[in-house]
Every structure is written in structure tokens, then in C-alpha cells.
Design a protein around this motif. Sequence first.
Motif, PDB file in Angstrom:
ATOM      1  N   LEU A 274     -24.870  80.427 -67.304  1.00  0.00           N
ATOM      2  CA  LEU A 274     -24.970  81.192 -68.543  1.00  0.00           C
ATOM      3  C   LEU A 274     -24.120  82.445 -68.413  1.00  0.00           C
ATOM      4  O   LEU A 274     -23.863  82.945 -67.313  1.00  0.00           O
ATOM      5  N   ALA A 275     -23.675  82.942 -69.565  1.00  0.00           N
ATOM      6  CA  ALA A 275     -22.963  84.213 -69.651  1.00  0.00           C
ATOM      7  C   ALA A 275     -23.522  84.976 -70.832  1.00  0.00           C
ATOM      8  O   ALA A 275     -23.778  84.387 -71.894  1.00  0.00           O
ATOM      9  N   THR A 276     -23.735  86.275 -70.668  1.00  0.00           N
ATOM     10  CA  THR A 276     -24.301  87.068 -71.753  1.00  0.00           C
ATOM     11  C   THR A 276     -23.690  88.455 -71.776  1.00  0.00           C
ATOM     12  O   THR A 276     -23.379  89.038 -70.730  1.00  0.00           O
ATOM     13  N   GLN A 277     -23.506  88.944 -72.990  1.00  0.00           N
ATOM     14  CA  GLN A 277     -22.976  90.285 -73.217  1.00  0.00           C
ATOM     15  C   GLN A 277     -23.329  90.694 -74.634  1.00  0.00           C
ATOM     16  O   GLN A 277     -22.929  90.037 -75.594  1.00  0.00           O
ATOM     17  N   SER A 278     -24.118  91.745 -74.782  1.00  0.00           N
ATOM     18  CA  SER A 278     -24.512  92.215 -76.106  1.00  0.00           C
ATOM     19  C   SER A 278     -25.124  91.074 -76.895  1.00  0.00           C
ATOM     20  O   SER A 278     -26.135  90.504 -76.496  1.00  0.00           O
ATOM     21  N   ASN A 279     -24.509  90.663 -78.010  1.00  0.00           N
ATOM     22  CA  ASN A 279     -25.034  89.568 -78.827  1.00  0.00           C
ATOM     23  C   ASN A 279     -24.381  88.230 -78.517  1.00  0.00           C
ATOM     24  O   ASN A 279     -24.389  87.324 -79.348  1.00  0.00           O
ATOM     25  N   LEU A 280     -23.809  88.104 -77.325  1.00  0.00           N
ATOM     26  CA  LEU A 280     -23.172  86.865 -76.902  1.00  0.00           C
ATOM     27  C   LEU A 280     -24.039  86.147 -75.866  1.00  0.00           C
ATOM     28  O   LEU A 280     -24.497  86.746 -74.898  1.00  0.00           O
TER      29      LEU A 280
ATOM     30  N   ALA B  40     -20.276  67.087 -69.605  1.00  0.00           N
ATOM     31  CA  ALA B  40     -20.727  68.478 -69.654  1.00  0.00           C
ATOM     32  C   ALA B  40     -21.048  68.856 -71.090  1.00  0.00           C
ATOM     33  O   ALA B  40     -20.510  68.273 -72.037  1.00  0.00           O
ATOM     34  N   TYR B  41     -21.909  69.862 -71.217  1.00  0.00           N
ATOM     35  CA  TYR B  41     -22.298  70.361 -72.538  1.00  0.00           C
ATOM     36  C   TYR B  41     -22.302  71.887 -72.489  1.00  0.00           C
ATOM     37  O   TYR B  41     -22.813  72.487 -71.541  1.00  0.00           O
ATOM     38  N   THR B  42     -21.711  72.511 -73.500  1.00  0.00           N
ATOM     39  CA  THR B  42     -21.665  73.972 -73.601  1.00  0.00           C
ATOM     40  C   THR B  42     -22.151  74.382 -74.984  1.00  0.00           C
ATOM     41  O   THR B  42     -21.737  73.797 -75.992  1.00  0.00           O
ATOM     42  N   TYR B  43     -23.023  75.392 -75.017  1.00  0.00           N
ATOM     43  CA  TYR B  43     -23.508  75.928 -76.290  1.00  0.00           C
ATOM     44  C   TYR B  43     -23.158  77.406 -76.370  1.00  0.00           C
ATOM     45  O   TYR B  43     -23.348  78.152 -75.405  1.00  0.00           O
ATOM     46  N   ILE B  44     -22.630  77.827 -77.515  1.00  0.00           N
ATOM     47  CA  ILE B  44     -22.192  79.210 -77.716  1.00  0.00           C
ATOM     48  C   ILE B  44     -22.957  79.816 -78.872  1.00  0.00           C
ATOM     49  O   ILE B  44     -23.058  79.217 -79.950  1.00  0.00           O
ATOM     50  N   ASP B  45     -23.494  81.004 -78.655  1.00  0.00           N
ATOM     51  CA  ASP B  45     -24.135  81.782 -79.718  1.00  0.00           C
ATOM     52  C   ASP B  45     -23.558  83.184 -79.636  1.00  0.00           C
ATOM     53  O   ASP B  45     -24.000  84.007 -78.843  1.00  0.00           O
ATOM     54  N   ASP B  46     -22.540  83.450 -80.436  1.00  0.00           N
ATOM     55  CA  ASP B  46     -21.796  84.706 -80.339  1.00  0.00           C
ATOM     56  C   ASP B  46     -21.733  85.386 -81.703  1.00  0.00           C
ATOM     57  O   ASP B  46     -21.024  84.938 -82.591  1.00  0.00           O
ATOM     58  N   ASN B  47     -22.475  86.455 -81.849  1.00  0.00           N
ATOM     59  CA  ASN B  47     -22.433  87.277 -83.049  1.00  0.00           C
ATOM     60  C   ASN B  47     -21.822  88.642 -82.767  1.00  0.00           C
ATOM     61  O   ASN B  47     -21.952  89.575 -83.556  1.00  0.00           O
ATOM     62  N   SER B  48     -21.139  88.760 -81.612  1.00  0.00           N
ATOM     63  CA  SER B  48     -20.639  90.062 -81.191  1.00  0.00           C
ATOM     64  C   SER B  48     -19.162  90.268 -81.496  1.00  0.00           C
ATOM     65  O   SER B  48     -18.681  91.386 -81.398  1.00  0.00           O
ATOM     66  N   ALA B  49     -18.429  89.185 -81.805  1.00  0.00           N
ATOM     67  CA  ALA B  49     -16.967  89.248 -81.958  1.00  0.00           C
ATOM     68  C   ALA B  49     -16.337  89.900 -80.737  1.00  0.00           C
ATOM     69  O   ALA B  49     -15.410  90.682 -80.820  1.00  0.00           O
ATOM     70  N   SER B  50     -16.856  89.558 -79.563  1.00  0.00           N
ATOM     71  CA  SER B  50     -16.425  90.213 -78.327  1.00  0.00           C
ATOM     72  C   SER B  50     -15.213  89.525 -77.731  1.00  0.00           C
ATOM     73  O   SER B  50     -14.925  88.361 -78.010  1.00  0.00           O
ATOM     74  N   ALA B  51     -14.514  90.266 -76.860  1.00  0.00           N
ATOM     75  CA  ALA B  51     -13.348  89.695 -76.196  1.00  0.00           C
ATOM     76  C   ALA B  51     -13.751  88.607 -75.212  1.00  0.00           C
ATOM     77  O   ALA B  51     -12.964  87.737 -74.896  1.00  0.00           O
ATOM     78  N   ALA B  52     -14.984  88.650 -74.715  1.00  0.00           N
ATOM     79  CA  ALA B  52     -15.402  87.700 -73.695  1.00  0.00           C
ATOM     80  C   ALA B  52     -15.369  86.275 -74.189  1.00  0.00           C
ATOM     81  O   ALA B  52     -15.081  85.349 -73.441  1.00  0.00           O
TER      82      ALA B  52
ATOM     83  N   ALA C 244     -11.729  82.980 -75.905  1.00  0.00           N
ATOM     84  CA  ALA C 244     -11.190  81.665 -75.603  1.00  0.00           C
ATOM     85  C   ALA C 244     -12.155  80.554 -75.977  1.00  0.00           C
ATOM     86  O   ALA C 244     -11.775  79.399 -76.073  1.00  0.00           O
ATOM     87  N   MET C 245     -13.423  80.886 -76.171  1.00  0.00           N
ATOM     88  CA  MET C 245     -14.416  79.872 -76.490  1.00  0.00           C
ATOM     89  C   MET C 245     -14.598  79.705 -77.989  1.00  0.00           C
ATOM     90  O   MET C 245     -14.917  78.630 -78.471  1.00  0.00           O
ATOM     91  N   GLY C 246     -14.435  80.765 -78.741  1.00  0.00           N
ATOM     92  CA  GLY C 246     -14.689  80.725 -80.174  1.00  0.00           C
ATOM     93  C   GLY C 246     -15.936  81.511 -80.510  1.00  0.00           C
ATOM     94  O   GLY C 246     -16.925  81.479 -79.784  1.00  0.00           O
ATOM     95  N   ASN C 247     -15.915  82.275 -81.585  1.00  0.00           N
ATOM     96  CA  ASN C 247     -17.071  83.058 -81.983  1.00  0.00           C
ATOM     97  C   ASN C 247     -17.956  82.266 -82.938  1.00  0.00           C
ATOM     98  O   ASN C 247     -17.549  81.258 -83.494  1.00  0.00           O
ATOM     99  N   GLY C 248     -19.166  82.756 -83.179  1.00  0.00           N
ATOM    100  CA  GLY C 248     -20.115  82.060 -84.022  1.00  0.00           C
ATOM    101  C   GLY C 248     -21.050  81.217 -83.180  1.00  0.00           C
ATOM    102  O   GLY C 248     -21.223  81.429 -81.979  1.00  0.00           O
ATOM    103  N   GLN C 249     -21.708  80.242 -83.808  1.00  0.00           N
ATOM    104  CA  GLN C 249     -22.593  79.323 -83.108  1.00  0.00           C
ATOM    105  C   GLN C 249     -21.971  77.944 -83.084  1.00  0.00           C
ATOM    106  O   GLN C 249     -21.443  77.467 -84.086  1.00  0.00           O
ATOM    107  N   GLY C 250     -22.032  77.292 -81.955  1.00  0.00           N
ATOM    108  CA  GLY C 250     -21.452  75.973 -81.874  1.00  0.00           C
ATOM    109  C   GLY C 250     -21.639  75.352 -80.506  1.00  0.00           C
ATOM    110  O   GLY C 250     -22.261  75.944 -79.619  1.00  0.00           O
ATOM    111  N   SER C 251     -21.096  74.160 -80.339  1.00  0.00           N
ATOM    112  CA  SER C 251     -21.263  73.425 -79.092  1.00  0.00           C
ATOM    113  C   SER C 251     -19.997  72.641 -78.761  1.00  0.00           C
ATOM    114  O   SER C 251     -19.184  72.329 -79.633  1.00  0.00           O
ATOM    115  N   VAL C 252     -19.855  72.335 -77.481  1.00  0.00           N
ATOM    116  CA  VAL C 252     -18.769  71.503 -76.974  1.00  0.00           C
ATOM    117  C   VAL C 252     -19.381  70.512 -75.994  1.00  0.00           C
ATOM    118  O   VAL C 252     -20.227  70.894 -75.180  1.00  0.00           O
ATOM    119  N   TRP C 253     -18.987  69.249 -76.073  1.00  0.00           N
ATOM    120  CA  TRP C 253     -19.414  68.306 -75.050  1.00  0.00           C
ATOM    121  C   TRP C 253     -18.264  67.387 -74.684  1.00  0.00           C
ATOM    122  O   TRP C 253     -17.351  67.160 -75.475  1.00  0.00           O
TER     123      TRP C 253
END
Length: 345
Positions: free
Chosen positions: A218-224, A243-255, A258-267
Motif C-alpha cells: 500500500l501507499a498513502t499520502q494525504s487523500n491518496l 496482479a490487482y491494483t486499486y487507486i483511491d486518489d482525491n488529492s491530485a498529488s504528484a505521487a 503515473a497511476m492516474g487520479n480518481g478512483q479505479g483499478s488495474v488488473w
Amino acid sequence: MKKVLFGTTMLVAAGAFAGAAVAADPITLKLGGKQEQYFGGFASTKDGGREDGFGIDTDTEVYFSGSTTLDNGITVGARIELEAEADNNVNADKQWTTVSGAFGKIEAGQRSGVFDEFMVVAPTVGAVSQGDIQGLWLGKGNDDPDVYTNLGQSLDDDDAKVTYVTPQFYGFSAGVSYTPNVGSSLVAPTKKNRDLVQAALGYDAEFGDVGLKASGALATQSNLWVYQGGVNLSYAGFTAGGAYTYIDDNSASAAAGAMGNGQGSVWSAGLAYAVGPYSVGFTYGQSAIDDGVDAAIYKVGGAYKMGPGIDLVGNVFYGENGIGASGDNASREGVGAVTGIVLSF
């Protein structure tokens, strides 16, 4: 300031475990690196307002690395990685110091954290990853929003950080990374893009002829928040996994850039087979985020090992980018092929 911060960190860490220590030999840096040359092309069924055609991609780096073991058993090492392409604005893109021993491993410098280092993804053959195909060879439509999820599933974070990795115990190991300031190696002037934390757990073991690798991170920063899990199973030359990756990013952060902002998934899922100098594999990856922008890649790859550190590779693929986005030039999809030679030295 950066040198003081990391120098102090390493001294404190070494002092805590070491006591009096003398190196048997000074650190001597050795030369290594890689050189990858690819040629390929893409023909679209939906062009997204972009031209099709042939192209060349290169990835060349030079490494300097070395280490020494102190009389108390602690090993201290250094590594510097230099980009060697004329169009690359960053020369030394990675550099870090390592202090390791029975207590585990401590790293400080500019390199990827445990999210990427522990990550197990679908097996792929042909050196060209799904992320490379999506971003370099397929590309996205001219009207496709900048927000879309990377099929490579990596955090792609080489900012200055401190990392600790435990020793391996019955196949298990764990790690944590802390980045004070995302997007820079210096102390941030504001509270934005601060304090990215990564944590990961890995497993690597063999049961007779069967190999098992797995990871969770997991990775976390502010609202990411980014979560990832993957597993590979190998037997008699075959490797299968995903593999499965889930992203929940409401921070518009630089981190998460490369993954994409917003909520979404990759498998992703894949199957590979290797016998002697030959290997072949199939990999599929798919992403989707909440605004409907998504992507998919189907790839067949092959490789032939000509000699130590010399591989010939080839890939054919079908890809879709931005297929859920609106606009005449949002979607881009079609077929392509990439071949190349990969050298490591």
C-alpha cells in the motif's frame, strides 16, 4: 540539506547496530548497465486524431555500484544510475546508499520504494511491458483526458526517501519507505505533496519443483491510497500469475501522477514458458477508473538468449486507450509490433 539529512540518517542507523567498525577494504565502484534498442510500429482502427507509423525507442543506463563489509559484519554499499540518452533531461536518475546486516537493510537516496520493489505482477516476455505499450507505442487520443490508469501498475516514485527492509524469514519479508517530499529531493516549502508512506509484504519460496512468489503493498499520502497484490506460480518452465491494483486518489498529488487520479483499478494476468534460451508468453491487462477512461492490452512476446546478457525480443499486441471517454479523438485502438535487442553488462 539533502546530504545532511541522509548522511545523518545513515550514521544514526549504523551506530545503533554497529558499535566500533572498521572496513576491511574501501568501497570500489564497478561499472555496469544496460542498453535496449527497439523498433516497432502501430496501425490504428481508431486513431484518436494521431498519426500511425513506425518508431524507435531506446533505454540506456550506466551503473556504478560497490560495497564493503565492515569487521562487525555490516555491509555498506552505494549505487549510482546514469541515463545515457541525448534527449533525457535527468542524468543521475537514481542514487542510494545501503547499510545491511542481520538487522535487515536500510536504504537512503533517490530510488523506488517498497511498493515497486516488492511488487509481483503478471509474467511477461519480450522486455516491453504493458505500461510501455500503453504509453509509448499505442499512446492515447488527443482528446483523451490526462487522467488514466497506468497498466504498468507501478508507483514510479524515485524521489528521495528512506527505506527499511526486514531479513527474510521462512520466505517472508516486509518493508516500509518514507518520502518527505514527493516530486523533489529537497524539503517542501508548503504542506502540499508531503509525507508519502509505502509498506509492503513479500513471500518467495520453493516447494520441491514448484515456486511461489506473492506480494501485498500500500501507499498513502494525504487523500491518496493505493493498494496492490500479486502472485506468481512456477513449475517445469511455466509461470502463471497476475496482479490487482486499486487507486483511491482525491488529492491530485504528484505521487499518483503515473497511476492516474480518481478512483479505479488495474488488473493483469499472464502465462509464460521458458526452455533453454527460448521463452514465450501471453499477458493481458485492463484498467478502468470512475470517469470511464479505461484501457486494455493483449500482448504476445518472445525472447531468444543469444549469449550472456544478450537477448533478442519480439512482441505483437492489440491495445485500446480511452475507449470509455467521450469526444471524436478520445479513443485510440489498434494493433502493433515491437522488436529489439536487449543488452546487460
